[in-house]
Design an enzyme around this catalytic site. Structure first.
Site, PDB file in Angstrom:
ATOM      1  N   CYS A 153      10.290   9.477 -49.753  1.00  0.00           N
ATOM      2  CA  CYS A 153      10.374  10.945 -49.629  1.00  0.00           C
ATOM      3  C   CYS A 153      11.552  11.335 -48.745  1.00  0.00           C
ATOM      4  CB  CYS A 153       9.091  11.551 -49.080  1.00  0.00           C
ATOM      5  SG  CYS A 153       7.656  11.198 -50.078  1.00  0.00           S
ATOM      6  N   ASP A 161       9.327  18.001 -36.936  1.00  0.00           N
ATOM      7  CA  ASP A 161       8.456  17.266 -37.843  1.00  0.00           C
ATOM      8  C   ASP A 161       7.933  16.067 -37.047  1.00  0.00           C
ATOM      9  OD1 ASP A 161       7.331  15.535 -39.626  1.00  0.00           O
ATOM     10  OD2 ASP A 161       9.061  15.449 -40.985  1.00  0.00           O
TER      11      ASP A 161
HETATM   12  N1  PMP Z   1       7.435  13.995 -42.321  1.00  0.00           N
HETATM   13  C1  PMP Z   1       7.528  12.681 -42.176  1.00  0.00           C
HETATM   14  C2  PMP Z   1       8.612  12.105 -41.334  1.00  0.00           C
HETATM   15  C3  PMP Z   1       6.606  11.851 -42.827  1.00  0.00           C
HETATM   16  O1  PMP Z   1       6.693  10.528 -42.706  1.00  0.00           O
HETATM   17  C4  PMP Z   1       5.594  12.437 -43.607  1.00  0.00           C
HETATM   18  C5  PMP Z   1       4.585  11.586 -44.345  1.00  0.00           C
HETATM   19  N2  PMP Z   1       5.162  10.643 -45.194  1.00  0.00           N
HETATM   20  C6  PMP Z   1       5.553  13.828 -43.708  1.00  0.00           C
HETATM   21  C7  PMP Z   1       6.475  14.580 -43.048  1.00  0.00           C
HETATM   22  C8  PMP Z   1       4.524  14.534 -44.537  1.00  0.00           C
HETATM   23  O2  PMP Z   1       3.243  14.280 -44.062  1.00  0.00           O
HETATM   24  P1  PMP Z   1       1.978  14.682 -44.969  1.00  0.00           P
HETATM   25  O3  PMP Z   1       2.202  14.021 -46.297  1.00  0.00           O
HETATM   26  O4  PMP Z   1       0.835  14.092 -44.229  1.00  0.00           O
HETATM   27  O5  PMP Z   1       1.960  16.156 -45.038  1.00  0.00           O
END
Ligand code: PMP
Length: 418
Positions: free
Chosen positions: A375, A209
């Site tokens: 999140c 990720d």
């Molecule tokens: N992984 C991490 C570590 C993140 O910080 C984020 C965004 N907050 C995401 C995944 C998801 O990214 P997106 O919302 O742009 O799909």
């Protein structure tokens, strides 16, 4: 374009850089905006905004379809960004770059399209205790559907991945090791190549990720030795609704698409279809054309500054911010204290005050931070709190931003003392 700073340890003159971000000229509640929420979404420089307008005015058309000039020019511009992204992350082939809606879609795609085909009941998926939901929930769902088991790489007391725990968790039964390049909560930058090597030695795939990695570090997928790497454009000066999934060609070839429809097919009859070549089989429907073309301007901006300079600036900024916060006995910081091991996303709490209250009081002073579980609910709850405040810096943040933020934090706390 960029003036080098001489008065701080930063290789970037953030005061000059910020001039190129029009939104930083606005006020919030009558105060100059101090934007400390780039880990959620970064701001866009004038060059990106102008490119977006230019694209709308000169290049609007669908891609890969019509033969007219506008369509050909738009398709060429669109596909040139794929080349650009492939070169930037040192992907061996342009076909290994799939445009997605964001990191979330890329990670879900791997879990669905590779995971469902290859992960069997009783096999292991290894994750870390610092996952964002985007790299946690898709794997939990996959495990539920397949009967696979989940194991976690634990954290050390100083908020890093425990590599002994990684070596224990990743065994011969492991199919996938999914982990973040950097944590959006802790700021910790992980040893990607080392974890990918442990995964490879065990016969498992590595899925990274990169949402908090690609905006802050140069990425070389071959040097890192990773199988998949997903990231989002909007965290690196680009548009929302656009991301990239890099995957090794052999693995992408072996995956069936999860979304079907226009442009992703080779041939369709009344009773079936065959898939187009990579990468198009994963790009059903009309893509985010203007976003992709505009993204090149964001990459130009980053490259002009240089990713090493950006990382150096963030290090100096983080060093200063951590020192300032570290002077406050009523602040608890969640993340490594060494700016060399982390990004500029700093999570913290103020003793006895709800994170949301702090964020609201800072906002009243024009300081934009995020509060909540970011999140990453299981991670944040493991600190024994429901939420943290997160101040995240990027290439346009100055040391004065830190001063304003810390001053506002003092004022917020004072309110709660009385
Ligand atoms: N992984 C991490 C570590 C993140 O910080 C984020 C965004 N907050 C995401 C995944 C998801 O990214 P997106 O919302 O742009 O799909």
């Amino acid at each position: 374009m960029v003036v080098r700073a001489e008065t701080t340890n930063s290789p970037v003159d953030a005061a000059a850089v910020r001039e190129q971000f029009p939104i930083l000229a606005r006020t919030v509640h009558g105060r100059p905006l101090v934007y400390l929420d780039s880990a959620a979404s970064s701001l866009r420089p004038r060059a990106v905004i102008e490119r977006e307008r230019e694209v709308a005015e000169t290049l609007h058309s669908n891609v890969h379809r019509s033969a007219h000039t506008l369509a050909a020019e738009t398709t060429a511009a669109f596909e040139s960004v794929r080349d650009r992204v492939a070169a930037r992350i040192n992907a061996p082939a342009r076909e290994e770059i799939v445009f997605t809606r964001g990191a979330t879609e890329g990670l879900n795609m791997v879990a669905r399209c590779w995971g469902e085909k290859h992960v069997l009941a009783g096999e292991r998926i290894v994750l870390t205790r610092m996952e964002h939901h985007a790299n946690l929930v898709p794997w939990l769902q996959l495990a539920r559907r397949t009967g696979a088991e989940i194991a976690f790489i634990e954290l050390t007391g100083d908020y890093r991945l425990d590599l002994d725990s990684a070596a224990r968790a990743i065994n011969g039964n492991t199919k996938i090791v999914a982990f973040p390049h950097a944590s959006n909560v802790l700021g910790t930058v992980n040893p990607v190549a080392e974890i990918a090597r442990i995964a490879r030695d065990a016969g498992a795939l590595s899925v990274v990720d990169g949402a908090q990695g690609a905006p802050h570090r140069s990425v070389d997928v071959q040097a890192l030795g990773v199988d998949f790497y997903a990231f989002s454009a909007h965290k690196m000066l680009g548009p929302t609704g656009l991301g990239v999934l890099y995957g090794r060609r052999k693995l992408l070839d072996d995956m069936d698409p999860w979304m079907t429809g226009g442009e992703m097919i080779e041939r369709v009859t009344w009773d079936g279809a065959s898939w187009a070549e990579l990468p198009h089989k994963f790009e059903a429907g009309t893509p985010h054309i203007a976003g992709v073309i505009t993204f090149a301007a964001a990459l130009d901006f980053l490259d002009e500054l240089g990713m090493d300079a950006i990382a150096g600036h963030e290090r100096a900024w983080t060093d200063y911010a951590l020192a300032k916060l570290g002077e406050l006995p009523w602040v608890t910081i969640y993340g490594p204290r060494d700016a060399h091991e982390r990004t500029a996303a700093i999570s913290f709490n103020v003793d006895g005050v709800f994170a949301d209250d702090i964020a609201q009081l800072l906002d009243a002073d024009g300081v934009a931070v995020r509060s909540g579980h970011h999140c990453a609910q299981p991670l944040v709850e493991s600190f024994g709190v429901p939420a943290t405040v997160r101040a995240s810096g990027y290439l346009y943040n100055t040391l004065e931003d830190v001063d304003t933020f810390v001053e506002s934090l003092h004022d917020a706390r004072r309110l709660f003392e009385n």
